[in-house]
Design a protein around this motif. Sequence first.
Motif, short mmCIF file in Angstrom:
data_model
loop_
_atom_site.label_atom_id
_atom_site.label_comp_id
_atom_site.label_asym_id
_atom_site.label_seq_id
_atom_site.Cartn_x
_atom_site.Cartn_y
_atom_site.Cartn_z
N MET A 162 21.04 -39.65 22.01
CA MET A 162 20.97 -40.36 23.28
C MET A 162 19.80 -41.33 23.31
O MET A 162 19.93 -42.47 23.79
N TYR A 163 18.64 -40.92 22.80
CA TYR A 163 17.48 -41.80 22.78
C TYR A 163 17.71 -42.99 21.86
O TYR A 163 17.35 -44.13 22.19
N ARG A 164 18.29 -42.74 20.70
CA ARG A 164 18.55 -43.85 19.78
C ARG A 164 19.58 -44.83 20.38
O ARG A 164 19.44 -46.05 20.24
N ALA A 165 20.59 -44.30 21.04
CA ALA A 165 21.59 -45.17 21.67
C ALA A 165 20.95 -46.01 22.77
O ALA A 165 21.26 -47.20 22.91
N ALA A 166 20.04 -45.40 23.54
CA ALA A 166 19.36 -46.15 24.58
C ALA A 166 18.48 -47.24 23.99
O ALA A 166 18.46 -48.38 24.48
N ALA A 167 17.76 -46.92 22.93
CA ALA A 167 16.86 -47.90 22.31
C ALA A 167 17.63 -49.08 21.74
O ALA A 167 17.14 -50.21 21.74
N ARG A 168 18.84 -48.84 21.25
CA ARG A 168 19.63 -49.94 20.66
C ARG A 168 20.03 -50.98 21.69
O ARG A 168 20.42 -52.09 21.33
N ARG A 169 19.94 -50.63 22.98
CA ARG A 169 20.28 -51.61 24.02
C ARG A 169 19.15 -52.61 24.25
O ARG A 169 19.37 -53.64 24.88
N ILE A 170 17.97 -52.33 23.75
CA ILE A 170 16.82 -53.21 23.96
C ILE A 170 16.95 -54.44 23.07
O ILE A 170 17.08 -54.33 21.85
N ARG A 171 16.88 -55.61 23.67
CA ARG A 171 17.00 -56.86 22.93
C ARG A 171 15.65 -57.53 22.70
O ARG A 171 15.48 -58.27 21.73
N VAL A 172 14.70 -57.32 23.62
CA VAL A 172 13.35 -57.88 23.47
C VAL A 172 12.34 -56.83 23.91
O VAL A 172 12.46 -56.27 25.01
N LEU A 173 11.36 -56.57 23.05
CA LEU A 173 10.25 -55.69 23.38
C LEU A 173 8.98 -56.37 22.86
O LEU A 173 8.68 -56.31 21.69
#
Length: 424
Positions: A162-173
């Motif tokens: 779940m954490y990895r799936a959430a992180a993959r949604r980030i486009r700019v950090l």
Amino acid sequence: MASFSFGAGNARKLATIPLYAAGRVLTLLVPRSRDEWVFGCAVGVADGALALWQAAAPDAPRAVWLVASDGEARDAAARGIPSVRKNSWRGLWRTARARVVIVTHGFGDVNRYAVTGAFVVQLWHGIPLKRIGLDSPETLRVPSVVARTPLAGPVRGLLRVMYRAAARRIRVLPAASHLVRGRLESAFGLPDAAVPVTGDPRVDVLSRGTADDRRVVARAGIGLAVPRADPSTRFVLYAPTWRDGAPDPAVPTADEWRRIVDVLTRRDATLLVRSHPLGAGEYRPPFATDRVQSLGSDLVADVTPLLPGLDALVTDYSSLAFDAALVPLPTLFLAPDVDDYARRRGFYGTYQEVAGDDASVDWTQTAAQLDAVLGDDDERERRTARARELSARVHAHRDGRNAQRVYGAILAAAVDARPREGTR
């Protein structure tokens, strides 16, 4: 008492999986607008999200701030920022429609169930010293009712997915420097392209204008937040980090309080105590004194703009040490549990690389060091020089234009996120 721990947070995350699934269906059915943006921040209308709002506003994207309370709504209105309750139906709809979603802590800054499919910008909220995200074992802590059962392993695996799936949604950090970039890429599992070295928008306030002007404005802000404090006194901030739901082990004893107040009185200083909003710990001397005042998140949502008004900082593992280095501010490190914290949470690099080799283990040592900083110009300059060196290592930009660079990075990475002419 502590208000949050990873175990409790992960329990809630697992319990709301059906809501995430329903939100996924909604985002598949509802088309996202080309020019709608939503902003959110866990601590209110503040932090890097506010700095980015100010940079993006001249181009007039159709934007709204998602708030969590009536107080945040009033704060937004006072700044001329339109707002919607994030957990309302309108908050769900605006998040589902937004092309660009801006957060500083996590998806709960906006409506967490409608983020899928958006162009997510995760500004984060400071340079990490302690390990975060996928680098920290605490992130995947299972609920206590599961921890000692055969289900612990599978549940931990589900949380990792779940954490990895959430992180993959980030486009700019955005990252403050190439050193910090590596930490963020590792913590969130992101590629280089998603982590541009633009500088951190939340610290622009520490670089704009002159040092004297910044100090005048910051001192005025402290005076408004702590009206009982003598405005002519020197101010020392104590800001411990969050200990994953555990109490702060550095709460002074009665004898330590006497030593602290003795130093403050002799050096004409006031200690401003800022416990972490998610942490625990009582910081009240067992006797009456105006030399110790609270500066909690209930009084000041974002303490960063007030740093230039301080004369010293005391902290442990907080990212505030990196922010204070921009001032630059002499910093004392108080870490009674450093070995346990390193074993349980872990650091990027070593603690000594940031704190030096003279970190205190109790308030008796810290009071003596504070006495030296406030009373000895050479000692003050030594610690200020250390802050300058730290700033040079972690901040690539010091021109007050980090928010503009982040805005440019968003537009470059998402051309269709650019606002259309004549829209709001």
